[in-house]
Design an enzyme around this catalytic site. Structure first.
Site, mmCIF file in Angstrom:
data_model
loop_
_atom_site.group_PDB
_atom_site.id
_atom_site.type_symbol
_atom_site.label_atom_id
_atom_site.label_comp_id
_atom_site.label_asym_id
_atom_site.label_seq_id
_atom_site.Cartn_x
_atom_site.Cartn_y
_atom_site.Cartn_z
ATOM 1 N N ASP A 145 -4.093 10.338 9.810
ATOM 2 C CA ASP A 145 -2.828 9.700 10.173
ATOM 3 C C ASP A 145 -2.223 10.274 11.441
ATOM 4 O OD1 ASP A 145 -2.314 7.719 8.094
ATOM 5 O OD2 ASP A 145 -2.374 9.433 6.740
ATOM 6 N N GLU A 169 0.869 -1.182 0.000
ATOM 7 C CA GLU A 169 0.000 0.000 0.000
ATOM 8 C C GLU A 169 0.900 1.224 0.000
ATOM 9 O OE1 GLU A 169 -2.923 -0.136 3.177
ATOM 10 O OE2 GLU A 169 -2.984 2.043 3.260
#
Lengths: 259, 407
Positions: A57, A46
């Site tokens: 994140d 990924e």
């Protein structure tokens, strides 16, 4: 069948998806990382497309995005790197998926992005801030037309009805966030097991990969008990941080998870 | 039923510029571009905000606090000397006289009451200049709720008095250390906090930005500004309608409030003034409608200042409250549709207006609000015009900047 779907056709359990921010630690690291990861046991790679404001994140991946942007990584650069990906090395090839945020993709041009991604061998997309409504009314058709899989996220807070709906919209796999949190946040993993058990009992259309909080052999194995595999991101980025030799650091990291 | 509530019901029936569609879109701007981790919280808010706002007990408490705690209605003041100088009729909506010194508290009062009705116990907020942070810390103290304010590390340094105010009010101020360490990053950090605390926490966004329903909710809480203007203007001029309403725009909350009840009155020219910084084309600006492109920032689609690769650009304005690379989706729609006139004022023009207004009317405005005044002379106003300027905040917080500029 996409390469991503083939991964799950050939392997129903212990699927390892490793996340790495494209352009980290160096602009030119991408191909070497892909090569090393796939030769050493990663089934899916990924690649994060770095963004200035990655709000899903945690600090480790944010920092890697910042470094990647400073290194000059862009979507166009990433695609031109992926073009040079040696086709079949004889070794096992991993499926490549892209993870990122809507804004850079919209600026690139959504349709052009999907076309170019498919052309350079990308199998699927994760765009956490592309919501269901916009997916269904605008973007989903473009993604499908280009033959890409699209992976939705589900969390412990997602209702069963919604999980089923997102499962129907997804292809490739369903991304089970193991706790409602930003990436890299450590919470009691045992508390997560019940949720994964519940997901498993829903008999969904897609395989399930568990992400967020998977950091070592133990958490990987636990995740694999309840799901088809797991996604490791933050722990790998940490392993790359300051590593003199990306290849060695990657090998060592994967050995720690898989052996 | 009190007056505000009857207004709301009326508002519900109006189609046009006021209301986004059910997915939160004003034209092509808005929506809720949020990761799944925020879905439940945002969906809960979306399902309940209008219902709660219409409850009689909510309205009673909200109106009581606006009156007795905030000090509303704020005056609409005819600025005689300024009017004479410009050859027109200028009215100032005195939001600077609100408790805590700016309009921001209209929204935080509304949202804290909403948060309590949703059973939340912990409040988070982002702040740039610190005005919204202070307004949030204030209502948290009022209601005895835990308050965490995210503020860019750079802003903490340049807005020290407001940091002290928030701390005095019992809030915890957490520096945002990521990215450019300013308002945009404080907003990211607040969103991350919400993702990590999905059950007990309500996020009080300070402007008409963020995922649906925030832009609409904040606009409704701020709409008391134009609701009062209509009544006050009627009393003073015999008509509820001015020819112009002028307000500064960063994210756009005071402008949304000042425009709200005039959005569908097409005879009223709505004038939004952005911060041009050193000049729109100087590379040091925050004039989002002039420099931005359609994009997604902080959960909604709007105009965003960004690079060709879609990385968000750090804007510049002397005024921390306008120093934001986006703009609320309502305003993006007003800009694109031509309903609003979007102008800009530079740092120097804003400062000049601060000194001018102070001397000519005895009112020291906030740097943000001064941008609205700076645009007045470019409007070609005449004796026939009736202009309402939203004086969104007072200048106390900017005194250090003013002292430097006086030298």
């Amino acid at each position: 069948m996409s390469k991503l779907q083939e991964v799950f056709k050939n392997k129903s359990g212990n699927v390892l998806n490793v996340y790495c921010t494209a352009g980290y630690p160096h602009l030119e690291s991408t191909l070497q990382i892909i090569d090393t990861l796939q030769k050493n046991g990663a089934d899916i790679i990924e690649l994060g497309m770095p963004y200035s404001d990655p709000l899903a994140d945690g600090p480790v991946i944010q920092q890697s995005s910042l470094v990647a942007l400073e290194n000059g990584m862009t979507i166009a650069t990433l695609f031109s790197q992926l073009k040079n990906l040696p086709s079949s090395t004889g070794d096992k090839e991993a499926a490549i998926i892209l993870m990122g945020y809507m804004n850079p993709v919209l600026q690139y041009g959504f349709e052009k992005f999907c076309k170019d991604a498919a052309e350079v061998g990308v199998s699927g997309l994760i765009l956490p801030d592309l919501p269901e409504y916009e997916y269904e009314t605008e973007y989903g058709a473009i993604i499908k037309k280009c033959g890409l899989d699209f992976i939705f996220l589900v969390t412990p807070e997602t209702s069963e009805e919604r999980v089923r709906r997102l499962d129907l919209l997804s292809s490739g796999f369903l991304y089970a966030v193991s706790s409602s949190s930003t990436t890299g946040n450590e919470k009691d993993f045992n508390a997560v097991e019940k949720y994964l058990e519940r997901l498993k009992s829903l008999n969904l259309k897609n395989p399930i990969l568990v992400g967020f909080g998977i950091k070592d052999k133990e958490t990987f194995n636990t995740a694999c008990k309840y799901a088809n595999g797991a996604i490791i991101g933050t722990a790998y980025i940490k392993a790359l941080e300051g590593a003199a030799n990306v290849e060695q650091a990657t090998k060592k990291f994967l050995a720690g998870i898989l052996k | 039923m009190n007056r505000y509530m009857s207004e709301l019901t009326e508002v519900e029936q109006v189609v046009g510029y006021q209301n986004p569609n059910e997915h939160g879109y004003y034209g092509s701007f808005g929506g809720a571009y949020i990761p799944e981790m925020l879905q439940r919280n945002v969906a809960e808010l979306k399902e309940s905000y209008l219902k709660i706002m219409e409850e009689e007990s909510f309205q009673q408490e909200f109106q009581m606090l606006l009156k007795d705690y905030v000090g509303r209605p704020t005056p609409l003041f005819y600025a005689e000397r300024l009017s004479e100088e410009l050859g027109s009729n200028i009215y100032l909506k005195r939001e600077d006289l609100c408790h805590t010194g700016a309009h921001k508290i209209n929204n935080t009062i509304g949202q804290i009451l909403l948060a309590r009705r949703l059973g939340k116990t912990r409040i988070i907020a982002e702040t740039g200049a610190g005005q919204h942070g202070v307004a949030t810390a204030t209502v948290c103290a009022l209601k005895g709720m835990e308050c965490i304010v995210y503020m860019g590390e750079k802003d903490i340094e340049r807005q020290a008095p407001n940091v002290a105010r928030m701390q005095l009010l019992g809030a915890t101020v957490i520096p945002a250390l990521s990215g450019s360490k300013t308002l945009k990053d404080a907003t990211n950090e607040a969103i991350r906090d919400w993702i990590n605390n999905p059950v007990d926490t309500h996020y009080i966004i300070g402007s008409v930005v963020g995922p649906h329903p925030y832009p609409d909710m904040v606009a409704r809480f701020q709409s008391v500004i134009s609701q009062e203007i209509r009544a006050q203007l009627l009393e003073k001029t015999g008509s509820e309608l001015p020819t112009h309403v002028v307000a500064c725009v960063g994210g756009g909350s005071n402008a949304a409030g000042a425009f709200y009840h005039y959005l569908n009155e097409l005879s009223v020219q709505l004038v939004a003034v952005e911060a041009a910084g050193h000049g729109v084309n100087s590379g040091m600006s925050a004039a989002t409608t002039q420099l931005g492109k359609s994009g997604v920032l902080h959960g909604s689609k709007s105009l965003v200042m960004q690079t060709e690769d879609g990385q968000v650009i750090e804007p510049h304005s002397i005024s921390a409250g306008l120093d934001y690379p986006g703009i609320g989706p309502l305003h993006a729609h007003l800009f694109k549709s031509g309903r609003g006139l979007f102008l800009s004022a530079t740092d120097d023009e804003a400062l000049e207006s601060v000194f001018h207004l102070s001397k000519i009317e005895g009112i020291i405005p906030a740097l943000e609000s001064a941008h609205a005044f700076a645009a007045l002379k470019t409007l070609g106003l005449t004796k026939k015009d009736v202009v309402v300027v939203c004086l969104s905040g007072r200048g106390d917080k900017d005194l250090a900047t003013y002292m430097k500029a006086m030298k």
